[in-house]
Each structure stands twice: as structure tokens, then as C-alpha cells.
Design a protein around this motif. Structure first.
Motif, mmCIF file in Angstrom:
data_model
loop_
_atom_site.group_PDB
_atom_site.id
_atom_site.type_symbol
_atom_site.label_atom_id
_atom_site.label_comp_id
_atom_site.label_asym_id
_atom_site.label_seq_id
_atom_site.Cartn_x
_atom_site.Cartn_y
_atom_site.Cartn_z
ATOM 1 N N GLY A 1 -2.554 -0.399 -0.568
ATOM 2 C CA GLY A 1 -1.245 -0.037 -0.821
ATOM 3 C C GLY A 1 -0.418 0.301 0.387
ATOM 4 O O GLY A 1 -0.764 0.191 1.490
ATOM 5 N N ASP A 2 0.882 0.218 0.037
ATOM 6 C CA ASP A 2 2.127 0.375 1.223
ATOM 7 C C ASP A 2 1.720 1.673 2.015
ATOM 8 O O ASP A 2 1.341 2.635 1.450
ATOM 9 N N ASP A 3 1.962 1.506 3.264
ATOM 10 C CA ASP A 3 1.958 3.082 3.991
ATOM 11 C C ASP A 3 3.413 3.470 3.995
ATOM 12 O O ASP A 3 4.484 2.711 3.505
ATOM 13 N N SER A 4 3.514 4.537 4.667
ATOM 14 C CA SER A 4 4.963 5.299 4.428
ATOM 15 C C SER A 4 5.903 4.709 5.083
ATOM 16 O O SER A 4 7.301 4.835 4.998
ATOM 17 N N THR A 5 5.600 4.151 6.230
ATOM 18 C CA THR A 5 6.557 3.265 7.204
ATOM 19 C C THR A 5 6.479 1.765 7.095
ATOM 20 O O THR A 5 7.166 1.345 7.967
ATOM 21 N N GLY A 6 5.759 1.026 6.667
ATOM 22 C CA GLY A 6 5.343 -0.218 6.994
ATOM 23 C C GLY A 6 6.016 -1.478 5.984
ATOM 24 O O GLY A 6 5.954 -2.548 6.394
ATOM 25 N N GLY A 7 6.498 -0.703 5.068
ATOM 26 C CA GLY A 7 7.025 -1.847 4.244
ATOM 27 C C GLY A 7 6.125 -2.421 3.165
ATOM 28 O O GLY A 7 5.016 -2.123 2.814
ATOM 29 N N ASP A 8 6.354 -3.587 2.515
ATOM 30 C CA ASP A 8 5.540 -4.187 1.364
ATOM 31 C C ASP A 8 4.286 -4.951 2.045
ATOM 32 O O ASP A 8 4.390 -6.020 2.512
ATOM 33 N N ASN A 9 3.093 -4.457 1.806
ATOM 34 C CA ASN A 9 2.086 -4.827 2.174
ATOM 35 C C ASN A 9 1.502 -6.107 1.351
ATOM 36 O O ASN A 9 0.658 -7.300 2.158
ATOM 37 N N SER A 10 2.152 -6.489 0.503
ATOM 38 C CA SER A 10 1.705 -7.609 -0.276
ATOM 39 C C SER A 10 2.092 -8.889 0.477
ATOM 40 O O SER A 10 1.927 -9.963 0.010
ATOM 41 N N LYS A 11 3.132 -8.640 1.351
ATOM 42 C CA LYS A 11 3.589 -9.823 2.103
ATOM 43 C C LYS A 11 2.941 -10.400 3.431
ATOM 44 O O LYS A 11 3.024 -11.248 3.839
ATOM 45 N N LEU A 12 1.750 -9.581 3.467
ATOM 46 C CA LEU A 12 1.068 -9.782 4.794
ATOM 47 C C LEU A 12 -0.099 -10.892 4.111
ATOM 48 O O LEU A 12 -0.628 -10.993 2.978
#
Length: 468
Positions: free
Chosen positions: A171-182
Motif C-alpha cells: 500500500g501507498d506510504d504517506s508521502t510517496g504517491g501511488d505505489n501501483s505505478k512502480l
């Protein structure tokens, strides 16, 4: 440092340079010393602006700032962080520097060589003079994420650490944005050769967790690792590679990851305040699954604890935000940024841990853990982060505090002093020091400032006048 000198240093003086602190045992160490004298506004030799406050006789030049260009014309990314210096030809220095960029913002440099073309962190390698004049610069590891610190290796390499477990499975962290794009999983360490470009292959057996720093012990071949979890307990680890890196010429995957525990005190909470000089006998517990794979995209706060929880279930010790680490004369010194007791008048910093910082020493030859220093108040030491050691054995601590941040020295006798203060950065009250490292021969102290206009700095002057 060449291999012969590195090995000689590892076995010199088994008591370690801070052994006297254990005898002193005074709260917060000894009375602060003057160091190099009062700090005064000093102009940057690059453009005449005041960026640092230094003692009389010291000079500096900033270089390779955010938005500048590398030698290939590509832009220098932000978030300058951990760094190490290596000898170059004709009295020059190679610097390998981290960039702690988070989020799926795209890789800098050559995206075809990136570990994850969507991730914006990595390392840069620069060749500079002793006075901070840049001769060449280039991206050397790209497509990684939140490269916070790491450590120099005696086979002419830098180990860069990802301070995250972001990835498409988390799941996304509080500052990193959308992890699904990684496109790749993160949370690993990477080896970066001083010459050439990194392979961008992670050392997965060294764990998938919020890595901060790496300190290599040449006697045993172990790599000691710190963990920085802001909201949760952190641990102190060691990675035992399948072959001694000085024989293999590099750090091999496929080894064993362990977490430090205190003998007779399962899950010992070392984050709270205690008397400097306090010493513990330690042992190590194995991590059965150092590289967890997640299904169902668990919350980031759960995923970041997956490795540490294994160790604590087996009795591993608890620390508050472990950040900088450095190996010196058979001892690994590491920093607990929010460890210790809250002093009267100070406000707890938030997150896990209520103190203003501790410095610990782990003796690799005896297995003893000793508290070297605990900040008695924020005015003495405020949230230490990266750390290095001077030619005389004094620790240099980078602050990441709430007020004016300093470079502070911690002497062998447990005395702390101010060496440098960061001038206020307009529009960026969170500016901090990071990546402090002495160049070969000790002529120059290189350090980074992480801010909206962050840059690297070269500082030189009459070192012989004080503890550095």
C-alpha cells in the motif's frame, strides 16, 4: 582506504577510541568543550552567499546543487543524503552520493539502466578537488527509491540503502504517491562501484526493510545495518554474506540476516533514557524470511515491520530510529536519532522515541554494546542522523533537528562541541545536514545539505587546532 590499512585499523586498540566513556558514565557525557571556537557567518567561495557558520580560519565551497547538471547534461536530482569519499588520481577525490527521492516520479539518468524506471532515487558519482571544484559528475545507480545512507567498502565501492519497502505489492506510504505505478519491489541495499556504473542488482538476502546505513567489519566480513522506522521500533542487523567480501571482491547475495538481541533480556527496549557507559552482552537471532513478498497490498505500516517483527519475536532489541553508522577500530558506532529520555523543557519529536538522540558502540570483537552518549537536551544535540569519524577518532554528527541544525563533534572523552551551523534556508525550515565524510588524508570534510536547493559542500581549514 586500501585493504591493508583497513585490516590494520580493524585490529588496532581493542578497547576502542570511546572506551573511557564507559568509565566516566556521566549523564550526557562531559561538559561541552569549545572545539574550534565561536561560529561566524562565512561566505561560500562559489558565489559569496552565506550558507554555513564556521569557526575562524575555515573555508568552504558548495557544488553540484539541485537543478545543476551532470557532465552528460542531465539534471542533478534533489534530496542529497549519505555519501563517502574515495581517493582519486592526482590528489582528487571521488564522491559517491545518495539521493533520497521518493515516489513514482521517474528515474534520473539513463532509464534503460535503471532498476525501476519509475523510481527517482539513486546515487551520483563525482570527481572533485580538495576545494570542491567539480571535474566530472554522473549518475551511477538509478531507479531506486529513498536512498538514505549506506557505507563505504574497502574494495572501492559504496553500499546504498533504500529506506522504504515501497513496491507494487505494498500500500501507498504517506508521502510517496501511488505505489501501483512502480515496476519493482524496493527496500534493499545495492553495491555501487566507484569506477563504472552499478549493476542495479539488489542484495535481497540482506533484507527488505527501511534500511538506513551500512558499516563493514573487515575482520569478520559482516555488514552491519541500521533500520529507520519513524513510527515503529527499529533494529540493529548484520548481514553475513556467503563468502568474505574482501576475498570475493564484492558483496554477494545469498547470505544470512540477523538482528541484535541483549543476553538475558528478550525484546530489551533500549530506546528509553539510560546512563552513558551502560554496557550489555549481546547475541544475534536469525531472520527466517529476510525478503518478504506481500499479497493483497497490505498497508505500508504493516509491510515495513515484516522483517523487524520476526527478529523481535525471537527476542531482538528495540531502538528508536537507527540512522547513521560507521566502523572504526573494530567498533561500529551507530546513532539512535530519537533515543533517550525527554529532557525538561523539550518537546517529544513525534514518532517512535521521545529523546533527542543516542550514540551506541558495538564492539565486533567482543559482542559488547555500550551507550557512548545520550543527549541531555536539544541544545546539546538535537536528533543526530548521519555520522562519520575524523582522522583523530572524533565522531562527526549531522543534526536533523527542529531548530538550527549543526555539525557537532563527539570526542573520545564524551565531550560534545559545535563545529558548523547551517544558515537558514529561505522557504525550507526542514533543511538538514547529511552525508558527512572526510576525504583521503583528512584535508577536507565533505558534507551535503538536504533542502529545496540542496548541494554538496567541501570544508577545509586548521583541523590541527581542535579535536577533528
Amino acid at each position: 582506504m586500501d585493504r591493508r590499512r583497513f585490516l590494520a585499523t580493524a585490529v588496532a586498540g581493542i578497547a576502542g577510541p570511546f572506551a573511557g566513556v564507559a568509565c566516566a558514565g556521566r549523564q550526557g557525557g562531559a561538559k561541552p568543550v569549545s572545539g574550534y571556537g565561536p561560529l561566524r557567518a562565512t561566505r561560500d567561495l562559489r558565489d559569496g552567499k552565506v550558507r554555513l557558520h564556521l569557526p575562524d580560519g575555515f573555508s568552504y565551497r558548495s557544488f553540484n546543487a539541485v537543478g545543476d547538471t551532470f557532465s552528460d547534461g542531465s539534471p542533478v536530482p534533489g534530496r542529497h543524503d549519505g555519501m563517502a569519499a574515495f581517493p582519486g588520481p592526482r590528489d582528487t577525490v571521488f564522491l559517491v552520493r545518495n539521493h533520497e527521492v521518493n515516489g513514482p516520479v521517474g528515474a534520473f539518468g539513463d532509464k534503460d539502466r535503471a532498476y525501476d524506471p519509475m523510481a527517482g532515487g539513486g546515487t551520483a558519482t563525482l570527481q572533485v578537488t580538495r576545494h570542491g571544484e567539480v571535474l566530472s559528475s554522473r549518475p551511477s545507480l538509478t531507479g531506486t527509491m529513498l536512498n538514505c545512507s549506506g557505507g563505504p567498502m574497502p574494495w572501492n565501492a559504496w553500499v546504498s540503502c533504500e529506506e522504504t519497502v515501497n513496491g507494487p505489492d505494498v500500500g501507498d506510504d504517506s508521502t510517496g504517491g501511488d505505489n501501483s505505478k512502480l515496476t519493482r519491489r524496493h527496500g534493499y541495499i545495492f553495491e555501487v562501484p566507484v569506477s563504472g556504473t552499478a549493476t542495479a542488482r539488489p542484495i535481497r538476502s540482506a533484507g527488505r526493510f527501511a534500511h538506513e546505513s551500512a558499516a563493514f567489519d573487515p575482520a569478520s566480513g559482516a555488514l552491519y545495518l541500521t533500520e529507520d522506522c519513524y513510527h515503529f521500533p527499529s533494529g540493529f542487523y548484520r548481514y553475513l554474506p556467503p563468502r568474505h567480501p574482501l576475498k570475493a571482491g564484492r558483496l554477494l547475495d545469498g547470505g544470512r540476516l540477523q538482528m541484535l538481541a541483549v543476553e538475558g533480556m528478550p525484546r530489551a527496549d533500549l530506546s528509553a533514557g539510560r546512563r552513558p557507559g551502560t554496557t550489555y552482552a549481546t547475541t544475534w537471532v536469525d531472520i527466517d524470511d529476510p525478503d518478504p513478498r506481500f499479497t493483497g497490498r497490505p498497508p505500508n505500516g504493516e509491510a515495513v515491520q515484516a522483517v523487524g517483527r520476526q527478529g523481535r519475536a525471537a527476542g531482538a532489541a528495540i531502538f528508536a530510529r537507527l540512522e547513521g553508522a560507521v566502523h572504526h577500530q573494530g567498533t561500529v558506532y551507530f546513532v539512535s536519532t530519537q533515543g533517550g529520555a525527554t529532557a525538561p523543557g523539550d518537546t517529544p519529536p513525534g514518532g517512535f522515541g521521545d529523546g533527542r538522540g543516542q550514540v551506541w558502540a558495538y564492539e565486533t570483537w567482543s559482542g559488547r554494546l555500550r551507550l557512548v552518549y545520550e543527549s541531555p537536551r536539544s541544545a546539546a544535540l538535537d536528533l543526530p542522523d548521519n555520522v562519520t569519524v575524523s582522522p583523530r577518532g572524533t565522531l562527526v554528527l549531522c543534526e536533523d533537528g527542529d531548530g538550527a541544525n549543526h555539525l557537532r563533534g563527539l570526542t573520545r572523552r564524551g565531550e560534545i562541541f559545535d563545529f558548523c551551523r547551517l544558515a537558514a534556508v529561505q522557504g525550507d525550515p526542514g533543511a538538514e545536514f547529511a552525508g558527512t565524510t572526510f576525504g583521503p588524508g583528512g584535508h577536507t570534510l565533505y558534507v551535503n545539505v538536504q533542502s529545496t536547493r540542496g548541494a554538496s559542500f567541501a570544508i577545509w581549514g586548521p583541523w590541527q587546532r581542535g579535536a577533528f
